[in-house]
Design an enzyme around this catalytic site. Sequence first.
Site, mmCIF file in Angstrom:
data_model
loop_
_atom_site.group_PDB
_atom_site.id
_atom_site.type_symbol
_atom_site.label_atom_id
_atom_site.label_comp_id
_atom_site.label_asym_id
_atom_site.label_seq_id
_atom_site.Cartn_x
_atom_site.Cartn_y
_atom_site.Cartn_z
ATOM 1 N N GLN A 88 0.824 -1.231 0.113
ATOM 2 C CA GLN A 88 -0.124 -0.035 -0.093
ATOM 3 C C GLN A 88 0.723 1.248 -0.109
ATOM 4 O O GLN A 88 0.530 2.273 -0.575
ATOM 5 C CB GLN A 88 -0.840 -0.130 1.295
ATOM 6 C CG GLN A 88 -2.023 -0.839 1.197
ATOM 7 C CD GLN A 88 -2.980 -0.740 2.109
ATOM 8 O OE1 GLN A 88 -4.207 -0.967 2.064
ATOM 9 N NE2 GLN A 88 -2.799 -0.143 3.301
ATOM 10 N N GLU A 111 1.979 2.848 -3.332
ATOM 11 C CA GLU A 111 1.033 3.672 -4.132
ATOM 12 C C GLU A 111 0.711 4.902 -3.353
ATOM 13 O O GLU A 111 0.547 6.138 -3.830
ATOM 14 C CB GLU A 111 -0.396 2.856 -4.409
ATOM 15 C CG GLU A 111 -0.419 1.798 -5.150
ATOM 16 C CD GLU A 111 -1.959 1.001 -5.610
ATOM 17 O OE1 GLU A 111 -2.894 1.716 -5.168
ATOM 18 O OE2 GLU A 111 -1.968 0.043 -6.382
ATOM 19 N N GLU A 112 0.585 4.767 -1.879
ATOM 20 C CA GLU A 112 0.492 6.106 -1.211
ATOM 21 C C GLU A 112 1.462 7.087 -1.460
ATOM 22 O O GLU A 112 1.195 8.314 -1.437
ATOM 23 C CB GLU A 112 0.526 5.723 0.306
ATOM 24 C CG GLU A 112 0.449 6.809 1.231
ATOM 25 C CD GLU A 112 0.222 6.311 2.830
ATOM 26 O OE1 GLU A 112 0.430 7.345 3.679
ATOM 27 O OE2 GLU A 112 0.154 5.181 2.808
ATOM 28 N N ARG A 113 2.835 6.686 -1.575
ATOM 29 C CA ARG A 113 4.016 7.627 -1.597
ATOM 30 C C ARG A 113 3.768 8.198 -3.246
ATOM 31 O O ARG A 113 4.049 9.511 -3.244
ATOM 32 C CB ARG A 113 5.341 6.806 -1.467
ATOM 33 C CG ARG A 113 5.362 6.572 0.029
ATOM 34 C CD ARG A 113 6.418 5.803 0.266
ATOM 35 N NE ARG A 113 6.392 5.160 1.962
ATOM 36 C CZ ARG A 113 6.897 4.029 2.513
ATOM 37 N NH1 ARG A 113 7.711 3.094 1.538
ATOM 38 N NH2 ARG A 113 6.877 3.840 3.589
#
Length: 434
Positions: free
Chosen positions: A289, A292-294
């Site tokens: 996850q 994608e978050e970064r």
Amino acid sequence: MALHEGALRVKMLFCSRTLHKFASFSGARSLSKHVSSQSVSPKAPEVADDHLIYTQEHFALKEALRKLIDQEINPYVDQWEAEGTFPAHKVFKILGNAGFLGVNKPVEYGGLGLDFSYSVAVAEELGSIRCGGIPMAIGVQSDMATPALARFGSDELKKEFLLPSIMGDKVACLGVSEVGAGSDVSSIKTKAVRKGDEYVINGGKMWTTSGTQADWMCLLANTSDGPPHKNKSLICLPMNLPGVHVARKINKIGMWSSDTAEVFFDDVRVPCKNVIGQEGMGFTYQMLQFQEERLWAVANIVTTMDSIIQETINYTRQRKVFQQPVLYHQAVHFRLAELQTEVELLRSLLYRATAMYIKGNDVTKLASMAKLKGGRLARELSDGCLQYWGGMGFTSDVPVSRFYRDSRLMSIGAGADEVMLGIICKYMDTLPRK
């Protein structure tokens, strides 16, 4: 999914899923006519044929979102900043109706079924919101609390939690960080002990974005006493269960419009079926996850940095010092040129990482590099631009001072700079050998 397949996919979805039409703009779910008949937004720096990863459909998506932001969000940002919160359910419902909360999520659960490059395009456009807190909360909803659920969750969990989150009917939050375990995820202490067909959860989470408004939490907890990288699970936790206590809303130096909470769990009982994927795989799922978050965070802040530079140019062109505009001093326009160059380099790294990611590659190193550079550049750029605003920059009335406050989180949240450096060194094989 290849980019040309994504373009075809978005056309088909736009044609078949006209769920909502707004009088003032076209939503992502009803753009087929717009895509086929309108040119690329004049705000876009490049046309589709010249862009590294975007197609005409990406730009159509961005243009529709920009209209929504200008009409439904930006007029109220100052009010929400002053109030210290924004109406997440209302805003998310508007975004969900228009299709912007699940562009890369499965169609059967309300998403558009597109590749991650479309999420990056959305993140970029959300950077045009006149504060950092609201885009951050939207990103938690679309690309931080839900990727593991979409990829590994059961059909039952997706129907109960993913679908309403994509449609904007439920607000999600992510429960990972704790008082003694922020960037060091493996050190979390929250426990979920199995008793029959339930987990009994005790512990607490800190710095929880949207925590005071959330309907459910994607919770990372220890579900066994095994090794720290193999004893954790992600659990879908309804926030209205007995024993869930939102202890306080945390006051922050920035991101004022986004509510941030400390949450405690006191013998909270959750069905074991609420585990996302396999028990014990939570740490691995969370690391996935984070990719994608970064990337999402970098895409979002790049747009804001462009805006801050341009607003600084406009201000220094009219503000005079020693009988000439501040902008005309060589130190000023040279420095702004340097900063814009750095933004363009970061954007290129973002697009390269995104292109590799949608082809199935591990981009942990590139995502970490982009996150590291994004946080450091945001600090450098906000400080440098604020200086040229003089006394006005020290007030809370101008965008540059708000960005100065908000952007500081970029080097802390989702893994501090030092953690990014450690990850990069690991891939470079330069860490000390034990």
